[in-house]
Design a protein around this motif. Structure first.
Motif, PDB file in Angstrom:
ATOM      1  N   GLU A   1       0.817  -1.212   0.000  1.00  0.00           N
ATOM      2  CA  GLU A   1       0.000   0.000   0.000  1.00  0.00           C
ATOM      3  C   GLU A   1       0.857   1.271   0.000  1.00  0.00           C
ATOM      4  O   GLU A   1       2.042   1.226   0.305  1.00  0.00           O
ATOM      5  CB  GLU A   1      -0.931   0.019   1.213  1.00  0.00           C
TER       6      GLU A   1
ATOM      7  N   LYS B   1      -9.337   0.389   1.706  1.00  0.00           N
ATOM      8  CA  LYS B   1      -8.831  -0.990   1.642  1.00  0.00           C
ATOM      9  C   LYS B   1      -9.470  -1.865   2.718  1.00  0.00           C
ATOM     10  O   LYS B   1      -9.806  -3.018   2.469  1.00  0.00           O
ATOM     11  CB  LYS B   1      -7.300  -0.974   1.804  1.00  0.00           C
TER      12      LYS B   1
ATOM     13  N   ARG C   1       5.186   7.180   5.243  1.00  0.00           N
ATOM     14  CA  ARG C   1       4.681   5.870   4.786  1.00  0.00           C
ATOM     15  C   ARG C   1       5.205   4.730   5.675  1.00  0.00           C
ATOM     16  O   ARG C   1       5.664   3.708   5.198  1.00  0.00           O
ATOM     17  CB  ARG C   1       5.042   5.585   3.331  1.00  0.00           C
TER      18      ARG C   1
ATOM     19  N   TYR D   1       1.858   8.924   8.049  1.00  0.00           N
ATOM     20  CA  TYR D   1       1.448   8.991   6.651  1.00  0.00           C
ATOM     21  C   TYR D   1       2.481   9.645   5.741  1.00  0.00           C
ATOM     22  O   TYR D   1       2.782   9.087   4.672  1.00  0.00           O
ATOM     23  CB  TYR D   1       0.081   9.680   6.525  1.00  0.00           C
TER      24      TYR D   1
ATOM     25  N   ASN E   1      -7.486   6.457   2.876  1.00  0.00           N
ATOM     26  CA  ASN E   1      -6.910   5.387   2.056  1.00  0.00           C
ATOM     27  C   ASN E   1      -6.981   4.044   2.779  1.00  0.00           C
ATOM     28  O   ASN E   1      -7.202   3.005   2.162  1.00  0.00           O
ATOM     29  CB  ASN E   1      -5.455   5.674   1.702  1.00  0.00           C
ATOM     30  N   VAL E   2      -6.784   4.075   4.088  1.00  0.00           N
ATOM     31  CA  VAL E   2      -6.868   2.850   4.892  1.00  0.00           C
ATOM     32  C   VAL E   2      -8.290   2.307   4.838  1.00  0.00           C
ATOM     33  O   VAL E   2      -8.520   1.118   4.620  1.00  0.00           O
ATOM     34  CB  VAL E   2      -6.442   3.115   6.353  1.00  0.00           C
TER      35      VAL E   2
ATOM     36  N   TRP F   1      -0.394   4.554   1.595  1.00  0.00           N
ATOM     37  CA  TRP F   1      -1.390   5.378   2.264  1.00  0.00           C
ATOM     38  C   TRP F   1      -0.816   6.739   2.624  1.00  0.00           C
ATOM     39  O   TRP F   1       0.221   6.826   3.270  1.00  0.00           O
ATOM     40  CB  TRP F   1      -1.895   4.693   3.525  1.00  0.00           C
ATOM     41  N   ASP F   2      -1.533   7.793   2.244  1.00  0.00           N
ATOM     42  CA  ASP F   2      -1.111   9.133   2.642  1.00  0.00           C
ATOM     43  C   ASP F   2      -2.153   9.826   3.514  1.00  0.00           C
ATOM     44  O   ASP F   2      -1.950  10.968   3.925  1.00  0.00           O
ATOM     45  CB  ASP F   2      -0.770   9.989   1.428  1.00  0.00           C
TER      46      ASP F   2
END
Length: 97
Positions: A33, A44, A76, A73, A40-41, A35-36
């Motif tokens: 992944e 998913k 990452r 974030y 986004n989490v 994710w920013d």
């Protein structure tokens, strides 16, 4: 995403062998992944809980176990902060672990 501390997960599944495959699956998926942001989490993992303090709670093995991570974030990086049973999870403050 870079995940910090696989060893914590390994130690847990050595005590709870039924958690090994679900935790490895989670680890492999999250590694891929990028994710920013918390949204986004949630895209998913719809059942993940964003609890504040950049903490996210994942249900592992059909909610038998709880995994709490802190996500940086911009960098990452996912930090494993807690893995345990429901009862163990109920005894902690997920925003502060």
């Amino acid at each position: 995403m870079r995940i910090i501390a696989k060893r914590t997960l390994r130690q847990f599944w050595e005590e709870h062998p039924d958690a090994e495959e679900p935790l490895l699956a989670w680890y492999r998926e999250v590694e891929q992944e990028d994710w920013d942001m918390p949204a986004n989490v949630k895209e998913k993992y719809r059942n993940a809980s964003i609890v504040g303090g950049n903490r996210v709670v994942f249900n592992i093995k059909g909610s038998h176990y709880r995994l709490v991570v802190m996500i940086n974030y911009p960098a990452r990086i996912v930090y494993v902060r807690f893995i345990g049973t429901h009862a163990e999870y109920d005894a902690i403050n997920a925003r502060e672990v």
